[in-house]
Enzyme design. Structure first.
Site, mmCIF file in Angstrom:
data_model
loop_
_atom_site.group_PDB
_atom_site.id
_atom_site.type_symbol
_atom_site.label_atom_id
_atom_site.label_comp_id
_atom_site.label_asym_id
_atom_site.label_seq_id
_atom_site.Cartn_x
_atom_site.Cartn_y
_atom_site.Cartn_z
ATOM 1 N N ASP A 1 34.195 16.184 34.976
ATOM 2 C CA ASP A 1 33.533 15.016 35.638
ATOM 3 C C ASP A 1 34.553 14.028 35.846
ATOM 4 O O ASP A 1 35.591 13.934 35.318
ATOM 5 C CB ASP A 1 32.333 14.662 34.528
ATOM 6 C CG ASP A 1 31.309 15.401 34.577
ATOM 7 O OD1 ASP A 1 31.323 16.570 34.802
ATOM 8 O OD2 ASP A 1 30.232 14.950 33.860
ATOM 9 N N ASP A 2 33.987 12.960 36.597
ATOM 10 C CA ASP A 2 34.689 11.735 36.930
ATOM 11 C C ASP A 2 35.857 11.640 37.815
ATOM 12 O O ASP A 2 36.696 10.525 37.955
ATOM 13 C CB ASP A 2 35.122 10.773 35.599
ATOM 14 C CG ASP A 2 33.772 10.845 34.691
ATOM 15 O OD1 ASP A 2 32.596 11.170 35.177
ATOM 16 O OD2 ASP A 2 34.342 10.260 33.430
ATOM 17 N N HIS B 1 28.186 13.438 41.019
ATOM 18 C CA HIS B 1 28.473 12.658 39.754
ATOM 19 C C HIS B 1 28.080 10.836 39.943
ATOM 20 O O HIS B 1 28.430 10.157 39.126
ATOM 21 C CB HIS B 1 29.618 12.727 39.156
ATOM 22 C CG HIS B 1 29.802 12.364 37.670
ATOM 23 N ND1 HIS B 1 28.572 12.706 36.781
ATOM 24 C CD2 HIS B 1 30.528 11.666 36.771
ATOM 25 C CE1 HIS B 1 28.714 12.229 35.504
ATOM 26 N NE2 HIS B 1 30.139 11.661 35.744
ATOM 27 N N HIS C 1 29.372 5.600 39.060
ATOM 28 C CA HIS C 1 29.271 6.055 37.713
ATOM 29 C C HIS C 1 28.525 4.894 36.739
ATOM 30 O O HIS C 1 28.725 4.431 35.492
ATOM 31 C CB HIS C 1 30.735 6.021 36.637
ATOM 32 C CG HIS C 1 30.337 6.870 35.631
ATOM 33 N ND1 HIS C 1 29.798 6.941 34.360
ATOM 34 C CD2 HIS C 1 30.803 8.669 35.702
ATOM 35 C CE1 HIS C 1 29.939 7.936 33.589
ATOM 36 N NE2 HIS C 1 30.460 8.746 34.408
ATOM 37 N N HIS D 1 36.427 16.291 31.301
ATOM 38 C CA HIS D 1 36.838 15.435 32.286
ATOM 39 C C HIS D 1 38.504 15.589 32.832
ATOM 40 O O HIS D 1 39.441 15.418 32.160
ATOM 41 C CB HIS D 1 36.637 13.867 31.659
ATOM 42 C CG HIS D 1 35.461 13.612 31.184
ATOM 43 N ND1 HIS D 1 34.898 14.301 30.096
ATOM 44 C CD2 HIS D 1 34.496 12.934 31.846
ATOM 45 C CE1 HIS D 1 33.609 13.711 30.000
ATOM 46 N NE2 HIS D 1 33.275 13.067 30.973
#
Ligand code: NI
Length: 304
Positions: free
Chosen positions: A109-110, A159, A163, A250
């Protein structure tokens, strides 16, 4: 060196004439025997049982077989014709590798980030696939990474753009974050993401009303963003992981990328590393719109 090819045509003609005479003689002889005693059927074990035309059929078949046997083989056309044809085994593609006892979906993620290309190198070395839940705000300037992910068989998921905490947002605001990100990813690599992982794993009622896509959570969370320690992250994954798990990592932390590569080494014998979509397809539960998923379970019997 010139090649001398022996002329064979007259020989062949002579042979065919002989053969014709032989076949005619044979036909007459057998017909005579048939008329005289009807013993041909007993004398010839290959004569098929059946109707009145059986003898004729047999004779025709035998004559055809003889002709075939004596037909001249085509002369080799040139040096290349003399080379043996490649065997079926050599031509066949490499057999697909045996499925491992279990499968795992690593998710990142991210990102993408400066560490992502090192992660992609390691995944490629292991023949492993993964899923990247990308932030839309990080796409610009990293199009090459997204192209590489897509080209190398990884899955790209959504995603959100920035965020945010979805719980503080309207349905329109939530879907706007997802659509904007999907547009950016599609523009960068030509593939529109289908899967969504909401920030913080928020799958509350408002998020589900806002989004139609499959919402992907996880079943193993080593808290890599908090630990920032490769060995501890590896231990946390290995102590929990089992067949059908989705692991949350991540790729914006160097320690997390190192941990993922160590997990690939440690589990290579036992696990196939697959994308989230593959994980659920193989479990016999293809991902559906509006559903939430965190673990796929083992392969179904039909897949094994
Ligand atoms: Ni996140």
């Amino acid at each position: 060196m010139a090649q001398y090819v022996k002329p064979r045509a007259p020989f062949r003609m002579k042979k065919q004439v002989h053969l014709l005479l032989l076949a005619t003689a044979l036909l007459l002889a057998v017909q005579a025997a048939f008329l005289l005693g009807g013993t041909v059927r007993k004398a010839s074990p290959t004569l098929p049982d059946g109707g009145p035309n059986a003898l004729e059929l047999l004779l025709k078949k035998q004559a055809a077989e003889k002709q075939e046997e004596n037909d001249p083989k085509p002369e080799p056309a040139g040096p290349e014709a003399a080379e043996p044809a490649p065997s079926v085994q050599e031509e066949a593609a490499e057999p697909a590798p045996e499925p491992k006892p279990a499968r795992i979906a690593l998710t990142f993620d991210d990102g993408p980030s400066a560490y992502t290309s090192r992660l992609l190198d390691g995944l490629a070395e292991h023949g492993a696939k993964a899923t990247f839940f990308v932030l839309g705000s990080r796409v610009s300037g990293r199009e090459e990474l997204l192209n590489r992910m897509a080209a190398e068989g990884h899955e790209i998921g959504n995603h959100s753009w920035s965020h945010p905490q979805f719980k503080n947002m309207s349905e329109g605001g939530i879907s706007g974050e997802i659509v904007r990100t999907a547009d950016a990813i599609e523009k960068a690599c030509g593939k529109r993401p289908y899967l969504v992982r909401p920030p913080y794993g928020d799958v509350s009622a408002v998020v589900r009303r806002a989004l139609g896509e499959p919402l992907i959570l996880w079943s193993v969370d080593p808290r890599d963003w908090s630990l920032r320690n490769t060995d501890k992250v590896v231990d946390a994954v290995l102590s929990k992981v089992s067949d059908g798990d989705i692991v949350l990592l991540h790729d914006i932390y160097s320690t997390s990328v190192d941990a993922a590569l160590a997990v690939l080494d440690r589990l290579a014998e036992e696990y196939d590393f697959v994308t989230v979509s593959q994980l659920f397809e193989e479990a016999g539960t293809p991902l559906a719109e509006g559903n939430r998923y965190s673990q796929a379970g083992p392969r179904t019997a039909a897949q094994e």
